[in-house]
Structures are given as C-alpha cells and as structure tokens.
Design a protein around this motif. Structure first.
Motif, PDB file in Angstrom:
ATOM      1  N   THR A   1      10.854   9.380   3.672  1.00  0.00           N
ATOM      2  CA  THR A   1      11.045   9.897   2.314  1.00  0.00           C
ATOM      3  C   THR A   1      10.466  11.306   2.242  1.00  0.00           C
ATOM      4  N   PRO A   2      11.160  12.249   1.600  1.00  0.00           N
ATOM      5  CA  PRO A   2      10.579  13.586   1.438  1.00  0.00           C
ATOM      6  C   PRO A   2       9.258  13.510   0.666  1.00  0.00           C
ATOM      7  N   VAL A   3       8.327  14.323   1.080  1.00  0.00           N
ATOM      8  CA  VAL A   3       7.020  14.320   0.430  1.00  0.00           C
ATOM      9  C   VAL A   3       6.694  15.728  -0.066  1.00  0.00           C
ATOM     10  N   SER A   4       5.830  15.789  -1.054  1.00  0.00           N
ATOM     11  CA  SER A   4       5.325  17.089  -1.507  1.00  0.00           C
ATOM     12  C   SER A   4       3.840  16.955  -1.773  1.00  0.00           C
ATOM     13  N   GLY A   5       3.165  18.070  -1.661  1.00  0.00           N
ATOM     14  CA  GLY A   5       1.714  18.046  -1.877  1.00  0.00           C
ATOM     15  C   GLY A   5       1.093  19.321  -1.367  1.00  0.00           C
ATOM     16  N   THR A   6      -0.189  19.269  -1.158  1.00  0.00           N
ATOM     17  CA  THR A   6      -0.912  20.433  -0.659  1.00  0.00           C
ATOM     18  C   THR A   6      -1.782  20.031   0.539  1.00  0.00           C
TER      19      THR A   6
ATOM     20  N   THR B   1       1.382  24.596   1.018  1.00  0.00           N
ATOM     21  CA  THR B   1       2.163  23.663   0.208  1.00  0.00           C
ATOM     22  C   THR B   1       3.106  22.877   1.107  1.00  0.00           C
ATOM     23  N   ILE B   2       3.212  21.595   0.822  1.00  0.00           N
ATOM     24  CA  ILE B   2       4.155  20.741   1.559  1.00  0.00           C
ATOM     25  C   ILE B   2       5.360  20.509   0.662  1.00  0.00           C
TER      26      ILE B   2
ATOM     27  N   VAL C   1      -4.674  16.338   3.256  1.00  0.00           N
ATOM     28  CA  VAL C   1      -3.367  16.400   2.607  1.00  0.00           C
ATOM     29  C   VAL C   1      -3.429  15.560   1.333  1.00  0.00           C
ATOM     30  N   ASN C   2      -3.110  16.162   0.233  1.00  0.00           N
ATOM     31  CA  ASN C   2      -3.014  15.421  -1.026  1.00  0.00           C
ATOM     32  C   ASN C   2      -1.557  15.391  -1.451  1.00  0.00           C
ATOM     33  N   LEU C   3      -1.009  14.189  -1.529  1.00  0.00           N
ATOM     34  CA  LEU C   3       0.391  14.059  -1.906  1.00  0.00           C
ATOM     35  C   LEU C   3       0.520  14.084  -3.426  1.00  0.00           C
ATOM     36  N   ASP C   4       1.565  14.756  -3.894  1.00  0.00           N
ATOM     37  CA  ASP C   4       1.788  14.803  -5.347  1.00  0.00           C
ATOM     38  C   ASP C   4       2.096  13.413  -5.891  1.00  0.00           C
ATOM     39  N   THR C   5       2.848  12.646  -5.123  1.00  0.00           N
ATOM     40  CA  THR C   5       3.219  11.287  -5.513  1.00  0.00           C
ATOM     41  C   THR C   5       2.950  10.361  -4.332  1.00  0.00           C
TER      42      THR C   5
ATOM     43  N   ASN D   1       0.824  -1.196   0.000  1.00  0.00           N
ATOM     44  CA  ASN D   1       0.000   0.000   0.000  1.00  0.00           C
ATOM     45  C   ASN D   1       0.862   1.251   0.000  1.00  0.00           C
ATOM     46  N   GLU D   2       0.390   2.249  -0.705  1.00  0.00           N
ATOM     47  CA  GLU D   2       1.027   3.557  -0.681  1.00  0.00           C
ATOM     48  C   GLU D   2       0.012   4.584  -0.160  1.00  0.00           C
ATOM     49  N   VAL D   3       0.539   5.600   0.479  1.00  0.00           N
ATOM     50  CA  VAL D   3      -0.309   6.676   0.992  1.00  0.00           C
ATOM     51  C   VAL D   3      -0.440   7.739  -0.094  1.00  0.00           C
ATOM     52  N   THR D   4      -1.669   8.062  -0.430  1.00  0.00           N
ATOM     53  CA  THR D   4      -1.889   9.098  -1.443  1.00  0.00           C
ATOM     54  C   THR D   4      -2.535  10.343  -0.849  1.00  0.00           C
ATOM     55  N   SER D   5      -3.231  10.160   0.267  1.00  0.00           N
ATOM     56  CA  SER D   5      -3.854  11.312   0.915  1.00  0.00           C
ATOM     57  C   SER D   5      -3.962  11.052   2.413  1.00  0.00           C
ATOM     58  N   ILE D   6      -4.086  12.110   3.142  1.00  0.00           N
ATOM     59  CA  ILE D   6      -4.169  12.019   4.605  1.00  0.00           C
ATOM     60  C   ILE D   6      -5.259  12.976   5.062  1.00  0.00           C
TER      61      ILE D   6
END
Lengths: 512, 135
Positions: free
Chosen positions: A327-332, A354-355, A397-401, A297-302
C-alpha cells in the motif's frame, strides 16, 4: 499578553504574591541523580543556571502555589546505553521520590509522586514484572520554553516528576514552605534486571548522571507537548498527558541484533567474492498500534539503526534502505548520522525527508568519504590495519496513517547499493531496481552472476567479513556446503571462520 | 560447477583413496568400526570462484515464521496485558500489549528453532506466564 504577565495576573486574582509568581522561572539544580540515586538540595542552584536569585523557602512556596499544591520537577534523562536506548529515546524507572523538609529541626517527608509514563519491569535478580513509574527523554530534544530566561530553554529536560504535598503524601498537614530551613528531593531509580533485555535493559540506570530542575508552571506545557523519547520507548504505559505511545514494537532481527549485509560491487561483472566491498549492520523496529475493528496490528512508526562496519572497495557508493509495502505510504523521516563513538551528529544532521508512496531512504551518501583510512582504499578489510569505527545512523519514520502490518514485505527488506562510478544498483536477489537514472534500472531483479552467486548477502551479526581478496568460501569452508545442502548440522557455518582469513571485527566493537 | 563437486562425489562412490582423517591410521576399535558416509557429496574447493550453483539457489541465513500469539488474555484480571517474545539469550522480538488472535511475524537465524514468551499484566494479582514456543 506574554506568559509571565498572564501568570502574574492570575496570581493577583488569586490573592497570591504577584512578585514571586512573576519572577518564577524553571531553575536547574546543582545536584543530580548519579548511578540511580540523588539527594538534591533544593536550595542549591546549578552553576550554569541563568537565575540570579537563590532558591529559599519562599521560592519553594511560590512554586507550590503555582502548581496548585505540589512541587514539580523535570529530569534530563541521560541513559543512552543499554537495550534499545539511543539518542532519540532513553528511560529510567523511579523506585522512590521523597521531599524532605526541615522546619527548624522538625522534619517532614512527603513520599507520593507521579510521572507521565510507567512500564512493567522486573527487579535485578527477579523475572516477575510489576509496574513502575518511568522517566523518558531524548538527546537533542531542544526544548523551547515561553521564556528564554528559563533554564530549560534549548535543553533536553523532558520527564516530569510531580511530588504531592497533601496529608496523605506527608503524613501531616504541611505548613507553608516559606519557613523551611532546608529542603531536599531524594530520588532512587529502579535497579532492573538488565539480563532480561528490554524492557529492563532500556529502563536501567547504567549511564547518567541525570540533571534535574524545578519547573515553573509555564514550562510544563512545552515539556509535555514534546513527549521526548516516548514514541520509540518500549512498553510504555501512558499515565497522563501522553499520547505518542505505540501498543507494541516488533524488532527485526531483534532489539539487540543486526542484519549484516555485505556486497560485491563489481556488478554486473563477477567480483572477487570477498563480500566486503561494503558491510553494513542494521536493524528495524516496527511501532504497532492495534486496530480493534480489524483485529490486526498496524504500523504507525518505524525505527532503524545501523553502523558502517567495513568498506573494502575502490568504488564509492550510496546506501539505501527500502521497506517495501503493498500500500502506498506517506509520512516523514528523520535521518540521524552520528560522529564515531559520540552522540554528536554530523554537520547538517538530523535531516528531514518526506515520504510519498514508499519508504525508500538514502541512508549513507558517498561511503568512501564517510569511512576512510589515510593512504588506503580499504577500511577494516586488511590485516595489520588498526580497526576503525564506522558511522552510526538511525532513522525514525512517522507514517501519516497507520498501515496494516500485513501490507509490509517481510524483513530483511531491501538494503541496496548504488555504485557511483558504474551507476549500477546492487540489491539482494529478488528485488527490483529503484533509481530511474541507474544503468541497470528495470533490467535486473536476480542480481546473480554467471556462476549463480548473488552480489549481496545477509548474515547474522556474529559473521566476520573476509579479508581483502579472500573468497567467502575460503574464509568459511562450510558456506558452500550449507548453501548447496542446508542442514541443522551446518547452519551456524558463520561461527567457524578459518584463522587468518577474516577480520575478527566483533559486534562489540562496531556497535559502539 | 568447475567441477570439484561432481569429481569428489564420484571419488567417494568408487572408494578411491586420498586424504582425510578417515583414510589415516584407524584409532577406533576394530570391533566397532566407525564408517563416515557423507550424506551429501563435498566439493574439493570451497571457494565460490571454483564453483557454480543453480540460479534458483537461495542464500538464506534467516527464516521467516508467521505464527499466532497464544491467547492468554482470559487468564488475567488486568486490563492491560503484555507479552514479550524473545530468544533464549534474552533478545526481544516483540514487546507490547497482547490482544486476542494477534499474528506475529518473526525473522530469525536458521539455527533458532524456538522462542520464549512472557505474558504479564499491570494487575499485581496476576501471575507472569513464561512458556516456550517451538517454531
């Protein structure tokens, strides 16, 4: 070419009545769906509708032709009450939807319908689940339609409900609706077994009422593009036009419980151990997608939701929630802050952030200003003071990746305090300081006093905060014993406070 | 510790008198005496301000469990199989699609020693499986 002209043009090419097409706008109907049932008169327009024309058989026929032989409706789901329902995601399930037409005494009922989403649900009194169509939405989704003349413009209408009008749906060949003398849409929601929690509690119909509108073809795309409420809803089965679903949600500590974090804010000095200087309840949900190649599983949103419960301090603080990752994360991030006991947001909310690097969010700023009682620095920590509701917050939180779940630290994560007058950070024991300008930046990760006690503790949500100046060990006389020698006989020590030593502010109160 | 813990423990070892229910008039039959022997010494004062603990002491009211979700996929015809992991009082911990070899991380109050699972599919012919998992 604007959309109205383009549809008129298409209608003209199709040999259809261009005036009817050109004037068709989505119309909010007078009747609604209340307590899970609605018999909606399609000829009655809501009093707040912008349309100046009544709906009649000709109008319905024009809508039918515009949508290629069906009638399409859109529902404003209004159910933020149970389970994980909240302003940003709410849902109901549809048991049946019928169009009932009267042609001068001849009634025809059409009973086939579709929605864009479905879920697996158990009916009231049952535990086995079957698939039901669902309607999802969000408060404050603020739909933008091509025309401001649409009744949907700037509203929360979100969930498509399409009624088929073919022979299979109606049992006969449905004539032109131009001659219909009355037309009703009957909708019945699924009565789910809310005792099972989610997904049943989420898709119940305890709140409402749900407004409904007949939708024009030009408004379908913005509704379906917005997908309001879809991403955070549990157990969504995408049927069509839906892309924002996750495969699963993992909830910490659960979908219906909170971590209660409480602080001593005199750091680095010893406090009075009442552990009520700030008391916050929060929970976190991780939206997961399955990576087929990695079989993980991967996390895509929080999402995170929480409440201010009590504040027993002269100091004011900012409160942060950090969710550490390897791991560094980016998103909004979308931050919501709600006025007490309402779905209305505080001025200047929602806020976007922005994250870049890590998920470290200042959730509450200046807690003393946010939760106050006139004439007292203490809120919900002294006897003989009326209980006060605290602010509610939520984060999306929506992760870009997507990031592998295994790259996330274990809950309860890092909920920390920045004490403004002292400029010290206070974390759970074991976490590093985060604010480069804080007085203890880089200097501590133990966060324990000279007696070995921490400055922040996490409790289950049935723990009550001690009264002002009451030592936690006096309020709960099994706490110390459990800490020194935990055993199964005393692990629910927090359910046995001493009478008169704690403020019995229950979750039922602060989780408004 | 200052230093009720050790003092009280020593008191128990030499069977000195004092308060407490076991020291009052016995109400249990003589032939079946009930002797309560604490497995751990108890502090006199339970207040944190009167005590010290080791710097390594942990204050966890929750425990983390890493477990593998049971692979039930072979028992279902449906193409979409779902699992709900939940506490005995119905609170969902994990809710969504079930895949083979899926790891699950739970963080639960210490007193919770087992959870329940429902596995179900979108195929109406499939059963719903409910089981309990001991953590």
């Amino acid at each position: 070419m604007n959309s109205t002209i383009s549809f008129a043009f298409l209608a003209m090419l199709a040999g259809l009545p261009t005036t009817a097409f050109a004037e068709l706008e989505s119309v909010m109907l007078r009747d609604n769906i209340s307590q899970g049932y609605g018999m909606i008169n399609l000829f009655e327009v809501h009093r707040s509708s912008k349309t100046s024309n009544p709906i009649n058989g000709q109008t319905l026929q024009a809508f039918r032709e515009q949508h290629g032989g069906i009638l399409a409706f859109v529902v404003d789901v209004n159910e933020a009450a149970n389970g994980t329902e909240k302003a940003s995601t709410q849902g109901v399930a549809v048991a049946e939807a019928n169009l009932i037409f009267d042609f001068s005494g001849t009634k025809i009922t059409c009973s086939k319908f579709t929605t864009n989403t479905a879920s697996m649900l158990a009916l009231k009194g049952q535990t086995a689940r079957t698939e039901y169509p669902t309607l999802l939405g969000a408060t404050g989704s603020n739909l933008i339609t091509p025309s401001t003349a649409s009744d949907l413009y700037g509203t929360d209408f979100s969930a498509m409900l399409r009624l088929k009008l073919d022979n299979e749906a109606c049992g006969v060949t449905l004539p032109s609706l131009s001659n219909v003398t009355s037309a009703y849409l009957e909708v019945r929601f699924v009565d789910t077994n809310v005792k099972l929690g989610d997904p049943e509690a989420f898709y119940d119909f305890s709140n409402g009422p749900e407004d409904i509108a007949i939708i024009s073809i030009q408004d379908v795309e913005p509704v379906e593009k917005l997908q309001a409420g879809v991403e955070e809803a549990p157990l969504v089965i995408a049927k069509s036009q839906v892309t924002k679903t996750v495969d699963a949600w993992s909830y910490y500590p659960s979908d219906n419980n909170f971590y209660v974090v409480s602080y001593e804010d005199k750091y680095p000095n010893k406090g009075d151990y009442d552990f009520n200087d700030l008391v916050i309840g929060y929970r976190v949900g991780l939206g997961l997608v399955y990576n087929e190649s990695l079989r993980q599983n991967e996390v895509t949103s929080i999402v995170a939701t929480g409440y201010m419960i009590a504040r027993g301090a002269e100091y004011t603080h900012d409160w942060y929630l950090r969710i550490p990752t390897n791991t560094p994360v980016s998103g909004t991030v979308t931050k919501n802050l709600f006025v007490e006991n309402t779905a209305e947001q505080v001025a200047n909310y929602p806020q976007l952030q922005t994250i870049n690097g890590e998920i470290n969010i200042q959730v509450l700023k200046n807690t003393k200003q946010m939760m106050a009682v006139s004439g007292s620095p203490f809120v919900n920590t002294v006897p003989d003071q009326a209980l006060v509701l605290g602010k509610k917050f939520s984060l999306s939180v929506n992760l870009d990746t997507p990031i592998l779940l295994s790259e996330f630290s274990a809950p309860p994560y890092d909920p920390y305090l920045h004490v403004i007058p002292t400029n010290f950070e206070v974390h759970l024991s074991g976490f590093q300081t985060q604010i480069s300008s804080s007085a203890n930046f880089g200097a501590d990760s133990q966060f324990k006093d000279e007696n070995g006690f921490p400055y922040a503790l996490i409790f289950p949500d049935d723990w009550y905060p001690p009264y002002e100046g009451t030592d936690l060990g006096n309020a709960y006389n099994q706490f110390l014993n459990y800490t020194i020698s935990p055993s199964s006989s005393n692990e629910t020590w927090y359910l046995s406070p001493k009478d008169g030593e704690v403020n019995t502010i229950s979750k039922a109160f602060w989780n408004w | 510790m200052k230093n009720g813990f050790i003092t009280f423990a020593a008191c128990l070892l030499v069977a000195c008198g004092g308060g407490g229910e076991s020291a009052s008039t016995p109400t249990t039959p003589v032939e079946t005496p009930v002797v309560t022997v604490p497995t751990q010494p108890q502090p006199e004062s339970t207040a944190l301000k009167d005590n010290e603990v080791a710097m390594t002491t942990e204050f966890n009211q929750f425990a983390t469990y890493l477990t593998q979700l049971p692979d039930k996929t072979a028992q279902f015809k449906g193409t979409q199989i779902f699992i709900k992991v939940y506490t005995h009082d119905g609170n969902a911990l994990y809710l969504g699609k079930l895949h083979s070899n899926l790891a699950l991380s739970l963080h639960l109050p210490n007193h919770i020693k087992s959870v329940k699972i429902d596995v179900f599919s979108s195929d109406p012919q499939d059963p719903q499986i409910t089981e309990e998992i001991t953590l």
